[in-house]
Design a protein around this motif. Structure first.
Motif, PDB file in Angstrom:
ATOM      1  N   GLN A 188       0.875  -1.164   0.000  1.00 14.15           N
ATOM      2  CA  GLN A 188       0.000   0.000   0.000  1.00 14.15           C
ATOM      3  C   GLN A 188       0.920   1.224   0.000  1.00 14.15           C
ATOM      4  O   GLN A 188       1.769   1.358   0.884  1.00 14.15           O
ATOM      5  N   TYR A 190       1.903   4.316   0.887  1.00 16.04           N
ATOM      6  CA  TYR A 190       1.897   5.446   1.797  1.00 16.04           C
ATOM      7  C   TYR A 190       3.303   5.537   2.394  1.00 16.04           C
ATOM      8  O   TYR A 190       4.077   4.588   2.351  1.00 16.04           O
ATOM      9  N   CYS A 242     -10.957   2.170   4.186  1.00 14.89           N
ATOM     10  CA  CYS A 242      -9.809   2.566   4.999  1.00 14.89           C
ATOM     11  C   CYS A 242      -9.978   2.076   6.425  1.00 14.89           C
ATOM     12  O   CYS A 242     -10.862   2.551   7.147  1.00 14.89           O
ATOM     13  N   SER A 243      -9.156   1.107   6.827  1.00 14.11           N
ATOM     14  CA  SER A 243      -9.206   0.560   8.192  1.00 14.11           C
ATOM     15  C   SER A 243     -10.622   0.160   8.588  1.00 14.11           C
ATOM     16  O   SER A 243     -11.044   0.356   9.723  1.00 14.11           O
ATOM     17  N   TRP A 246     -13.254   4.992   7.687  1.00 10.80           N
ATOM     18  CA  TRP A 246     -12.604   6.057   8.461  1.00 10.80           C
ATOM     19  C   TRP A 246     -13.313   6.255   9.796  1.00 10.80           C
ATOM     20  O   TRP A 246     -14.502   6.553   9.856  1.00 10.80           O
ATOM     21  N   CYS A 262      -6.235   6.480  10.855  1.00  4.33           N
ATOM     22  CA  CYS A 262      -5.491   5.442  10.144  1.00  4.33           C
ATOM     23  C   CYS A 262      -4.014   5.798  10.214  1.00  4.33           C
ATOM     24  O   CYS A 262      -3.662   6.927  10.555  1.00  4.33           O
ATOM     25  N   CYS A 317      -9.686   5.185   0.350  1.00  5.63           N
ATOM     26  CA  CYS A 317      -8.567   5.734   1.114  1.00  5.63           C
ATOM     27  C   CYS A 317      -8.431   7.236   0.912  1.00  5.63           C
ATOM     28  O   CYS A 317      -8.193   7.710  -0.207  1.00  5.63           O
ATOM     29  N   ARG A 318      -8.551   7.978   2.000  1.00  7.26           N
ATOM     30  CA  ARG A 318      -8.417   9.440   1.942  1.00  7.26           C
ATOM     31  C   ARG A 318      -6.964   9.848   1.686  1.00  7.26           C
ATOM     32  O   ARG A 318      -6.699  10.854   1.024  1.00  7.26           O
ATOM     33  N   CYS A 319      -6.032   9.083   2.231  1.00 11.14           N
ATOM     34  CA  CYS A 319      -4.615   9.416   2.057  1.00 11.14           C
ATOM     35  C   CYS A 319      -4.185   9.191   0.607  1.00 11.14           C
ATOM     36  O   CYS A 319      -3.367   9.945   0.068  1.00 11.14           O
ATOM     37  N   GLN A 320      -4.733   8.175  -0.022  1.00 12.59           N
ATOM     38  CA  GLN A 320      -4.415   7.901  -1.415  1.00 12.59           C
ATOM     39  C   GLN A 320      -4.990   8.992  -2.322  1.00 12.59           C
ATOM     40  O   GLN A 320      -4.342   9.426  -3.280  1.00 12.59           O
ATOM     41  N   ASP A 332     -11.497   8.111  -4.252  1.00 10.67           N
ATOM     42  CA  ASP A 332     -10.234   7.372  -4.289  1.00 10.67           C
ATOM     43  C   ASP A 332      -9.949   6.955  -5.735  1.00 10.67           C
ATOM     44  O   ASP A 332     -10.768   6.286  -6.369  1.00 10.67           O
TER      45      ASP A 332
END
Length: 379
Positions: A188, A190, A242-243, A246, A262, A317-320, A332
């Motif tokens: 993944q 990150y 995500c996890s 969220w 996360c 995924c917010r980070c992606q 996403d």
């Protein structure tokens, strides 16, 4: 008619990142690029309070992680406290450094489960990816002692260009280790993995072949080994929640005490993260701005908001989205319904077929002068 009021979800898992210290230097590490130093780590009594608050909140199991959690001299004391307050403990370890020396005390403290990482099926691959000579042999010895003590063992292998050709051999290794479960987890992207993406990205054909190997092994090894598979986002059709969604099922506490929805959430600028030094865990779970930012579905843009999968993927995924689109609230790009999906696949394809990938940027405290920027959005 008013929409029904949904009850506040209760977290079931806590990822306790006890330290960022680790003898390995894995280039796919999901820890942030800016690692917490030892001087900023929570004290023993702080962690005990956090574990007590977690149990009171409804958390059932705690993952004792890092970095390498056995780098902390108080790891057995913390494990015993988790057992005292009724938390199931899973040690997520590299199996090197102090892991073997501290395993007997952890067993006596009531440790419930061990999750051991492997970087490859053999010494050459494992030591190269982990960045430490002798690491693979230490892992084998550690696994043997875990089994001798009667602790259930899960083996975790993060899969990428450097070891994807060894998936079959990694499965055989897990069987030889007498593991109960194996996680084959495609990288993944990150943290350090994002910085190393061009060095780690496999081709789609390689990813598809590895999935076929896992599916065949699942059938062959029924009753012997449970195999979990984390699919590669960059070649998928739909995102992973995500996890579990969220701020719906789990929370992370960093070595310095920040509480995250996360493990990569700090990569999103503008989010406010509360610390266990100033707030109790229940208050953070209910009211922290970072936790409420993307909880549920009200925040979702189209096509997510009207999608039939919105309470299955929870927006992905917010980070992606932040890393690849530049907007944490965007769809996403791993989702085939995203307007950025094709560009994400094209990016992965271009990097995976490069015959001369860049060398690894090994994880280390303080970063490195060779560290690249997190990259430009694909849009």
């Amino acid at each position: 008619m008013n929409a029904p009021i949904r009850p506040m979800p209760i977290p079931i898992g806590l990822l306790a990142e006890l330290t960022h210290r680790c003898p390995l230097r894995c280039p796919y590490c999901s820890n942030p690029m800016a690692l917490d130093r030892r001087s900023s780590e929570l004290e023993t009594e702080d962690w005990k309070r956090v574990f007590g608050e977690a149990a009171a909140l409804g958390v059932l199991h705690v993952h004792l992680s890092g970095g390498e959690p056995t780098a902390r001299a108080d790891i057995a004391e913390l494990t015993a406290h988790c057992a005292k307050v009724g938390l199931y403990t899973n040690l997520i370890t590299s199996g090197v450094g102090q892991a073997s020396a501290r395993l007997p005390a952890l067993f006596d403290a009531g440790l419930d489960h061990v999750q051991l990482s492997v970087q490859g099926a053999g010494q050459a691959t494992g030591d190269l990816i982990g960045g430490l000579a002798g690491a693979h042999a230490a892992k084998l010895a550690f696994a043997a002692e875990v089994v001798r003590l009667g602790l259930p063992l899960t083996v975790n292998a993060v899969i990428h260009r450097g070891n994807i050709h060894e998936v079959e051999a990694i499965i055989a290794l897990a069987v030889a280790m007498q593991a109960k479960r194996l996680e084959i987890a495609h990288t993944q992207y990150y943290g350090w993995a994002y910085a190393n993406r061009a060095a780690l990205m496999p081709t789609r054909a390689e990813a598809d072949a590895s999935v076929a190997v896992v599916e065949a092994a699942r059938e062959r090894l029924k009753g012997t080994l449970v195999i979990d598979l984390v699919l590669p986002d960059y070649y998928g059709l739909y995102p992973k929640p995500c996890s579990g969604g969220w701020a719906r099922r789990s929370l992370n506490v960093t070595p310095s005490g920040k509480v995250l929805p996360c493990h990569a959430a700090e990569s999103i600028p503008g989010l406010e993260f509360w610390s266990v030094r100033e707030h109790d865990l229940a208050e953070i779970w209910r009211s922290s701005p970072a936790f409420t930012a993307f909880r549920g579905t009200d925040w979702m843009p189209e096509p997510c908001h009207s999608c039939e999968r919105r309470e299955r993927d929870w927006g992905g995924c917010r980070c992606q989205a932040m890393a690849l689109v530049g907007d944490a609230a965007a769809t996403d790009p791993a989702c085939s319904k995203s307007p950025h999906h094709a560009r994400m696949v094209a990016l992965a394809t271009a990097e995976s077929v490069d015959p001369n990938p860049p060398p690894y940027i090994y994880r280390r405290i303080g970063g490195t002068a060779a560290e690249p920027r997190q990259g430009e959005p694909v849009a």
